[in-house]
Design a protein around this motif. Structure first.
Motif, PDB file in Angstrom:
ATOM      1  N   VAL A 166       0.799  -1.228   0.000  1.00 21.51           N
ATOM      2  CA  VAL A 166       0.000   0.000   0.000  1.00 21.51           C
ATOM      3  C   VAL A 166       0.833   1.280   0.000  1.00 21.51           C
ATOM      4  O   VAL A 166       0.298   2.360  -0.244  1.00 21.51           O
ATOM      5  CB  VAL A 166      -0.982   0.034   1.190  1.00 21.51           C
ATOM      6  CG1 VAL A 166      -2.071  -1.015   1.022  1.00 21.51           C
ATOM      7  CG2 VAL A 166      -0.257  -0.147   2.527  1.00 21.51           C
ATOM      8  N   ALA A 167       2.137   1.176   0.266  1.00 26.47           N
ATOM      9  CA  ALA A 167       2.950   2.395   0.297  1.00 26.47           C
ATOM     10  C   ALA A 167       4.256   2.274  -0.476  1.00 26.47           C
ATOM     11  O   ALA A 167       4.981   3.246  -0.612  1.00 26.47           O
ATOM     12  CB  ALA A 167       3.255   2.791   1.749  1.00 26.47           C
ATOM     13  N   SER A 168       4.559   1.090  -0.973  1.00 28.61           N
ATOM     14  CA  SER A 168       5.821   0.863  -1.671  1.00 28.61           C
ATOM     15  C   SER A 168       5.669  -0.280  -2.658  1.00 28.61           C
ATOM     16  O   SER A 168       4.908  -1.217  -2.416  1.00 28.61           O
ATOM     17  CB  SER A 168       6.925   0.534  -0.656  1.00 28.61           C
ATOM     18  OG  SER A 168       8.096   0.077  -1.298  1.00 28.61           O
ATOM     19  N   GLU A 169       6.407  -0.208  -3.749  1.00 30.32           N
ATOM     20  CA  GLU A 169       6.421  -1.306  -4.710  1.00 30.32           C
ATOM     21  C   GLU A 169       7.453  -2.363  -4.329  1.00 30.32           C
ATOM     22  O   GLU A 169       7.416  -3.490  -4.841  1.00 30.32           O
ATOM     23  CB  GLU A 169       6.745  -0.779  -6.114  1.00 30.32           C
ATOM     24  CG  GLU A 169       5.680   0.143  -6.698  1.00 30.32           C
ATOM     25  CD  GLU A 169       5.989   0.539  -8.130  1.00 30.32           C
ATOM     26  OE1 GLU A 169       6.872  -0.113  -8.736  1.00 30.32           O
ATOM     27  OE2 GLU A 169       5.366   1.480  -8.637  1.00 30.32           O
ATOM     28  N   ASP A 170       8.369  -2.006  -3.455  1.00 27.64           N
ATOM     29  CA  ASP A 170       9.519  -2.869  -3.197  1.00 27.64           C
ATOM     30  C   ASP A 170       9.293  -3.894  -2.096  1.00 27.64           C
ATOM     31  O   ASP A 170       9.614  -5.076  -2.264  1.00 27.64           O
ATOM     32  CB  ASP A 170      10.740  -2.006  -2.839  1.00 27.64           C
ATOM     33  CG  ASP A 170      11.109  -1.057  -3.961  1.00 27.64           C
ATOM     34  OD1 ASP A 170      10.968  -1.455  -5.132  1.00 27.64           O
ATOM     35  OD2 ASP A 170      11.521   0.076  -3.668  1.00 27.64           O
ATOM     36  N   ALA A 171       8.784  -3.451  -0.960  1.00 24.66           N
ATOM     37  CA  ALA A 171       8.671  -4.347   0.196  1.00 24.66           C
ATOM     38  C   ALA A 171       7.597  -3.808   1.133  1.00 24.66           C
ATOM     39  O   ALA A 171       7.266  -2.620   1.088  1.00 24.66           O
ATOM     40  CB  ALA A 171      10.014  -4.436   0.927  1.00 24.66           C
ATOM     41  N   PRO A 172       7.051  -4.666   1.976  1.00 22.34           N
ATOM     42  CA  PRO A 172       6.061  -4.186   2.943  1.00 22.34           C
ATOM     43  C   PRO A 172       6.686  -3.212   3.934  1.00 22.34           C
ATOM     44  O   PRO A 172       7.856  -3.347   4.304  1.00 22.34           O
ATOM     45  CB  PRO A 172       5.588  -5.464   3.640  1.00 22.34           C
ATOM     46  CG  PRO A 172       6.668  -6.459   3.420  1.00 22.34           C
ATOM     47  CD  PRO A 172       7.277  -6.121   2.096  1.00 22.34           C
TER      48      PRO A 172
END
Length: 229
Positions: A166-172
């Motif tokens: 929900v806030a990044s494409e890379d990692a939670p």
């Protein structure tokens, strides 16, 4: 970097401490998970900051309060994990605000049963026939009228980040810890008049929660609700 000794104290439920527990798990940070009984709370309350749980003690220090502060602090301990990286700071805070809005919108549906006097009703209101009917009406209305709007906002956040988090494409990030904890809470069956399948109107959100709960650091954590084993 040597990690501090952390003791997290809360009731033996998920609740306000769960996002912090999830962040600690994602970060691989050892901690003492103290879960008290509700019967112990009256005595313990006197020693807590502002009379609230959860509390966090760091390296044996005085208990600290505010779960949001704990969540952000945990992220600083393992910057290499990307739980709250500078480049996604605004996105993380945006979702943290959305999670707060969702919880705030649902609070009256909880407090009408737990603390009706805070909403202008008699203390035993929830035990009356009128009160029971009112509780059912409020909760069903929330699920029908307000929850879909919030799910749409979470869908938009996922779309904006490649459908992953929900806030990044890379990692939670800690935003996912907060979002998954509150979304799962609607599916555990412990809230009367809230159908455990209420998130199924949004397959994208359901898939998101299940993917998070399938992460190696989280898998096997839950035995009820969305993302259970």
């Amino acid at each position: 970097m040597t990690l501090p000794s952390i003791k997290l104290t809360y009731f033996d439920i998920e609740g306000a401490a769960e996002p912090v527990r999830l962040a600690l798990a994602l970060g691989g940070i050892p901690y003492e998970d103290v879960r008290i009984k509700f019967s112990e709370w009256t005595e313990l309350k006197k020693s807590t900051p502002r009379g609230q749980l959860p509390t966090m003690s760091i390296d044996g220090g005085k208990p600290k309060g505010e779960s949001g502060a704990m969540l952000r602090y945990v992220a600083t301990l393992v910057p290499e994990k990307g739980l709250n990286p500078p480049e996604t700071l605004y996105n993380v805070e945006d979702i943290m605000g959305l999670v707060g809005d969702l919880k705030q919108s649902f609070y009256p549906c909880i407090y009408i049963a737990m603390r009706p006097q805070n909403l202008g009703y008699p203390e035993d209101y929830g035990k009356t026939e009128e009160g029971a009917a009112h509780i059912a009406t409020m909760r069903k209305a929330f699920v029908a009228d307000q929850l879909p709007t919030f799910l749409g906002h979470f869908e938009s956040a996922l779309d904006a980040h490649g459908g992953k988090w929900v806030a990044s494409e890379d990692a939670p990030t800690i935003a996912d810890c907060a979002a998954v904890a509150v979304l799962r809470s609607f599916t555990k069956g412990h809230i009367d008049h809230v159908d455990v399948g209420c998130l199924e109107i949004s397959p994208k959100v359901v898939d998101y929660v299940e993917r998070f709960c399938a992460l190696p650091e989280i898998k096997g954590r839950y035995n009820n609700g969305l993302g259970k084993v």
